[in-house]
Enzyme design. Structure first.
Site, mmCIF file in Angstrom:
data_model
loop_
_atom_site.group_PDB
_atom_site.id
_atom_site.type_symbol
_atom_site.label_atom_id
_atom_site.label_comp_id
_atom_site.label_asym_id
_atom_site.label_seq_id
_atom_site.Cartn_x
_atom_site.Cartn_y
_atom_site.Cartn_z
ATOM 1 N N GLY A 8 0.846 -1.189 0.000
ATOM 2 C CA GLY A 8 0.000 0.000 0.000
ATOM 3 C C GLY A 8 0.878 1.236 0.000
ATOM 4 O O GLY A 8 0.512 2.279 0.539
ATOM 5 N N ALA A 9 2.049 1.126 -0.640
ATOM 6 C CA ALA A 9 3.056 2.195 -0.581
ATOM 7 C C ALA A 9 2.691 3.421 -1.397
ATOM 8 O O ALA A 9 3.333 4.463 -1.258
ATOM 9 C CB ALA A 9 4.409 1.651 -1.044
ATOM 10 N N SER A 10 1.663 3.335 -2.245
ATOM 11 C CA SER A 10 1.276 4.508 -3.034
ATOM 12 C C SER A 10 0.409 5.467 -2.218
ATOM 13 O O SER A 10 0.219 6.620 -2.611
ATOM 14 C CB SER A 10 0.523 4.076 -4.291
ATOM 15 O OG SER A 10 -0.691 3.415 -3.943
ATOM 16 N N GLY A 11 -0.100 4.996 -1.092
ATOM 17 C CA GLY A 11 -0.936 5.833 -0.244
ATOM 18 C C GLY A 11 -0.121 6.779 0.612
ATOM 19 O O GLY A 11 1.095 6.628 0.762
ATOM 20 N N THR A 12 -0.799 7.742 1.203
ATOM 21 C CA THR A 12 -0.125 8.754 2.024
ATOM 22 C C THR A 12 0.630 8.133 3.184
ATOM 23 O O THR A 12 1.797 8.472 3.436
ATOM 24 C CB THR A 12 -1.154 9.772 2.561
ATOM 25 O OG1 THR A 12 -1.790 10.413 1.454
ATOM 26 C CG2 THR A 12 -0.481 10.822 3.426
ATOM 27 N N ASN A 98 -12.128 -3.889 3.279
ATOM 28 C CA ASN A 98 -10.732 -4.007 3.700
ATOM 29 C C ASN A 98 -10.341 -5.416 4.111
ATOM 30 O O ASN A 98 -9.185 -5.827 3.969
ATOM 31 C CB ASN A 98 -10.444 -3.030 4.839
ATOM 32 C CG ASN A 98 -10.368 -1.590 4.344
ATOM 33 O OD1 ASN A 98 -10.385 -1.341 3.149
ATOM 34 N ND2 ASN A 98 -10.281 -0.650 5.268
ATOM 35 N N THR A 122 -4.327 -1.327 8.378
ATOM 36 C CA THR A 122 -5.642 -1.235 7.735
ATOM 37 C C THR A 122 -6.759 -1.303 8.774
ATOM 38 O O THR A 122 -6.757 -2.162 9.650
ATOM 39 C CB THR A 122 -5.815 -2.388 6.726
ATOM 40 O OG1 THR A 122 -4.727 -2.354 5.792
ATOM 41 C CG2 THR A 122 -7.127 -2.275 5.988
ATOM 42 N N ASN A 123 -7.707 -0.380 8.674
ATOM 43 C CA ASN A 123 -8.819 -0.323 9.630
ATOM 44 C C ASN A 123 -10.025 -1.153 9.194
ATOM 45 O O ASN A 123 -10.218 -1.371 7.996
ATOM 46 C CB ASN A 123 -9.255 1.143 9.822
ATOM 47 C CG ASN A 123 -8.407 1.849 10.851
ATOM 48 O OD1 ASN A 123 -8.122 1.293 11.912
ATOM 49 N ND2 ASN A 123 -7.984 3.064 10.541
ATOM 50 N N HIS A 178 -9.191 0.148 18.938
ATOM 51 C CA HIS A 178 -8.768 1.387 18.298
ATOM 52 C C HIS A 178 -10.012 1.944 17.619
ATOM 53 O O HIS A 178 -10.278 1.704 16.445
ATOM 54 C CB HIS A 178 -7.665 1.115 17.270
ATOM 55 C CG HIS A 178 -7.259 2.346 16.504
ATOM 56 N ND1 HIS A 178 -6.863 3.511 17.126
ATOM 57 C CD2 HIS A 178 -7.194 2.591 15.167
ATOM 58 C CE1 HIS A 178 -6.572 4.419 16.211
ATOM 59 N NE2 HIS A 178 -6.772 3.886 15.018
#
Length: 317
Positions: A8-12, A98, A122-123, A178
């Site tokens: 998921g490295a393209s995300g912020t 998710n 990931t939530n 959380h």
């Protein structure tokens, strides 16, 4: 050699974690994994990072990848992929889409990086931790969720700002879910070694307002800038560096419980653990007052119910 993979490295969050880890100059290789459609963008992020790292004479190797085979040899695999949370959306609203992403990635990690530690961001993170654990087949010590580590940092900041005291003097912790059922352990919070309830200025603290502010911290940020970024990224990096460097800090992460805390079992929740290079060395025993214990049981029931319903749905597909 320490190799980290960020899925998921393209995300912020993913790219910020990657740069923060590279900047610390203790990680040898970082695989920035993304979908093929984001591959070129990730390559661009890496070129930009290299320019910045050159100014600090840092030689961390960064690689863009969409090939699961590149997970091989990873010490830690971070899963950040998923539908982003929007204003007004609960973390539990994200569970269905998710869970499918986490399930697929966990299967691939088990195949290509069977000796790694899986770190879930990931939530809803507590539910996703259980999904990743059962899908990967890993020992539960090697499947960890970000859990309440970020919540604990947020509580520390709120107390620091209220009392106008250096945050290093404040030792506090949040456990449970959380999410809405997080449990601030104010009964064991200390300031400069003094129990919070024995601190004279505690009388001026509006505890219900403090807890409400804490629970709404993420939504408050999202409402103003559209997403949380620095807080989660640095909290994640903190966990990764603790594991990679084997520093054995006590941090609050989500882990699958089998009766270790208040007899709660068959659910992943945030509790204090000692982190080491193999993941969780052990869960740290803790004491709660009656109110905190009740809230912790409520968190367990809520997360367990959601996890059960989600697993039932996934098993039908």
């Amino acid at each position: 050699m320490v190799k980290i993979t960020i899925m998921g490295a393209s995300g912020t969050i993913g790219k910020t974690v990657a740069f923060n880890l590279a900047e610390k100059d203790v990680i040898d290789e970082i695989i920035m994994f993304s979908r093929p459609s984001s591959h070129e963008r990730v390559k661009g992020e890496i070129l930009d990072m290299y320019d910045a790292l050159a100014a600090e004479d840092i030689d961390c190797e960064l690689k863009a990848s969409s090939d699961y085979a590149d997970l091989a040899g990873s010490s830690i695999v971070l899963i950040t992929s998923g539908v982003p949370r929007k204003e007004g959306m609960s973390r539990l609203d994200l569970a269905v889409p998710n869970s499918k992403i986490v399930q697929e990635y966990s299967k691939q990690i088990a195949i290509h990086a069977p000796d790694s530690v899986i770190l879930i961001v990931t939530n809803p993170v507590d539910v996703m931790t259980s999904i990743a654990l059962k899908t990967s087949g890993f020992d539960k010590k090697r499947v960890i969720g970000l859990g309440n580590h970020l919540d604990s940092l947020r509580l520390k900041t709120l107390l620091s700002q209220h009392f106008h005291i250096n945050s290093r003097e404040i030792h506090t912790r949040v456990i449970g879910e959380h999410g809405d059922h997080m449990v601030p352990l104010l009964s064991s919070t200390t300031i400069g070694g003094i129990l919070l309830k024995s601190f004279v200025e505690y009388m001026d603290l509006d505890v219900p307002k403090l807890v409400e502010t804490l629970k709404n911290s993420g939504n408050n940020i999202i409402s103003k800038k559209g997403a949380t970024e620095y807080g989660p990224s640095y909290a994640i990096s903190n966990l990764i560096l603790t594991i990679a460097n084997d520093t054995r800090k006590i941090l609050t992460v989500s882990t699958y419980l089998e009766g270790e805390v208040e007899g709660v079992y068959d659910v992943s929740l945030g509790v204090p653990v000692i982190l080491c290079k193999h993941g969780i060395k052990r869960i740290v025993p803790l004491k709660m007052n009656d109110e905190e214990r009740t809230e912790f049981f409520d968190a367990a029931r809520t997360v367990k119910k959601t996890t059960y319903e989600l697993e039932k749905m996934l098993n039908k597909e």
